[in-house]
Design a protein around this motif. Sequence first.
Motif, mmCIF file in Angstrom:
data_model
loop_
_atom_site.group_PDB
_atom_site.id
_atom_site.type_symbol
_atom_site.label_atom_id
_atom_site.label_comp_id
_atom_site.label_asym_id
_atom_site.label_seq_id
_atom_site.Cartn_x
_atom_site.Cartn_y
_atom_site.Cartn_z
ATOM 1 N N LYS A 215 46.619 -75.199 -76.170
ATOM 2 C CA LYS A 215 47.534 -74.427 -77.021
ATOM 3 C C LYS A 215 47.276 -72.920 -76.938
ATOM 4 N N GLU B 153 54.648 -73.652 -70.967
ATOM 5 C CA GLU B 153 55.063 -75.048 -71.129
ATOM 6 C C GLU B 153 54.072 -76.007 -70.467
ATOM 7 N N ALA C 105 48.727 -71.648 -73.758
ATOM 8 C CA ALA C 105 50.182 -71.758 -73.878
ATOM 9 C C ALA C 105 50.728 -70.621 -74.738
ATOM 10 N N TYR D 177 54.539 -72.764 -83.472
ATOM 11 C CA TYR D 177 53.092 -72.561 -83.346
ATOM 12 C C TYR D 177 52.526 -71.895 -84.598
ATOM 13 N N HIS E 14 50.843 -75.455 -69.765
ATOM 14 C CA HIS E 14 49.579 -75.460 -70.518
ATOM 15 C C HIS E 14 49.729 -76.224 -71.829
ATOM 16 N N ASP E 15 50.880 -76.129 -72.443
ATOM 17 C CA ASP E 15 51.128 -76.891 -73.666
ATOM 18 C C ASP E 15 51.106 -78.391 -73.373
ATOM 19 N N TRP F 21 59.269 -72.227 -79.828
ATOM 20 C CA TRP F 21 57.882 -72.666 -79.667
ATOM 21 C C TRP F 21 56.943 -71.752 -80.445
ATOM 22 N N TYR G 232 53.460 -67.827 -73.559
ATOM 23 C CA TYR G 232 54.728 -67.773 -74.303
ATOM 24 C C TYR G 232 54.911 -66.404 -74.952
#
Length: 750
Positions: A532, A524, A535, A559, A526-527, A555, A539
């Motif tokens: 991305k 979260e 992230a 993505y 890093h997003d 998420w 994730y």
Amino acid sequence: MEHVHLAVEEDDLYSGYNDYNPTFDSEELENDVGFQQAVRTSHGRRPPVSVKYCVCVCSAFDPLGQSRGPAPALEAKNEDTPEEKIKILEKKVNDLIEESCMAQSTGALQVALEKAKEAGRKERALVRQREQSGSADHINLDLTYSVLLNLANQYTNNEMYPEALNSYQIIVKNKMFSNAGRLKVNMANIYFKQKNYPKAIKFYRMALDQITNAHKEMRIKIMQNIGVVFICMGQYTDAITSFEHIMSESPNIKTGFNLILCYYAIGDRERMKKAFQKLISVPLGIDDEDKYIPSNEDTSSNMVIEAIKNDKLHQMERDLKTLAEKYIMTAAKLIAPAIETLFATGFDWFVTAVFFFASKDFNAVETLKAFEKKDSRVKSAAATNLSFLYFLEKDHDQADRYADLAMNADRYNPAALINKGNTVFVKQDFEKAAEFYKEALRNDSSCTEGLYNLGLTYKRLNRLEEALDCFLKLHAILRNSSQVMYQLASLYELLENPEQAIEWLMQVISVTPTDAQALAKLGELHDGEGDKSQAFQYYYESFRYFPSNIHVIEWLGAYYIETQFCEKAIQYFERATLIQPTQVKWQLMVASCYRRSGNSQKALETYKEIHRKFPENVECLRFLVRLCTDMQLKEVQDYATKLKKVEKMKEIREQRIKSGREGSARSRREGRESNSGRSSSSTKGERLSAKMRSLPGSNEPYEASSPKELDASYVDPLGPQMDRPKTGVKKRVEDDDFADEELGDDLLPE
């Protein structure tokens, strides 16, 4: 050993002084051949572990006093005679048995076995010599028994179980060995070690049949073994039968504990309680410790007390008390959560039972006697534990009551103060909770629980810098605590310092690399920083360790849609469907992914399945109408009719809600005076509120969120699709575009 009896002359001046009645000479009974033959019957003979054989040479004498001459000279022993050789060999066998037993006592098990084997070889040679000399009737059965028994024991000690069983079998099968059937206990012990439980039960019961009721203790021990074997076999009911009989005949601590374990295994609450009451009432047969307290008056008694209070007997008593305490406390911890619905209630019953039996002067262990003395520290500790247990059960009123009792008994008990702070914390009186935590820290500066809870309290009060200070101090004490580091990361995030938050979270996963929550938080952050790829990495790792986090699943699905891999997004939305089967949006996303990937047939089947589960969902019906129209299917009219009915019902429902709201607003306007601007503003707000409440929500059983919210978040429902290079497959382009169009009136039935 040789005994020589000499006759004396009649006119000896000292005659008569050494005369004695041989009837009372008990010391020489072992060497009296007639007496030994009289007592060694087949019924009463009990062969000794080691037997010594002595040679008694007596001079002839006249019991009536007829002989007057001097005693004849002794004849010299001839060691070459067969009888003398046999006696020497018997002594050698006895010596080997003794040497074997001594070696076993010192731990030299291999030497003990070799000596036992040598004794067996010499004993067989002894039997052959007797047979050759024609005295086979005088074979020493006691010696044979001792050799075989010692050999079997040494085989067992060396874990040579087949050889040991063979030796025991030879003894048991020989009918000339009386009471040999008792050795089936030894054989049962071996079968138990081999985990051959059915045979162990069989041999224990056979041994039990050989032992009369006169040997009560031996029978009790065998029945204990039978019960233990039944536990190993998982036959708790049979084990209970054995243990209950023992507790009724000769109760002891170990059997009482095993009985509680069996009741726990079958889940019998009431019998667990009764068994625990029996356990703490088992008499240990130990005198009170008060007898070892010196007095100021009797000096001689004090010297005796000092001499005996640390002797081996007293040490054995202390060991027995420690063992009893261990069994009772273990049983209490085991059954406290099981005897009542709530763990705290069970613990409360346990304390009550202890008080009851202690007050009735039962022989409870020292730990239980401490409750009877009602020492303030003991009461405070018990109340603290109960407060904590009730807090875990979310019975905050009881937790608060016991916290007050603990504090009243010992105001300087930091654990009691923390429990009190916790009960105030859950009532959201954070300022007061902070005071209790700070008082606990004043009493014990190393109280990490108080410091942690104080940090949480400051965090709730939005005093972030003070909370940060608490957790930094705590981190200096608990360097590897992942919980402390996670709280530091959370505080830095609240202080809008994502770089520091990420750094602390990296330390968290260095300690606990499988922490799915920390990995998701890293994703979260890093997003939020726009990274991305990082992230996605965190994730994905979070999903791998805990594939049930809806936020992570959502998420990852978004993505893959954003990166134009709708096929991969399907597996995540299907997972979300399994987790939240009543949420229609996840199933709509699965269908949209199929449609965007060009699999119109699979998309149509998915929408049909959604319609079957959620017949009033407008979005699903719209997509069915559009897909059936594009695929030129006959069902289009059916779905169009259903869509019109559903929208009509929705419109009527909205009108009713709107009318009700407007009526309420009109009543409120008539009941109070207000300026026109305020009235107009109020009416506008009420109309907006009515419109929001008219959307499908929790009142509709098949839809947890409104289609408009879904479209706003995902725009049909995955969001606008990125433009792709034009290809010859025009049909797929149309499939991708029609989702954003409004339903035309020409598609609805007349």
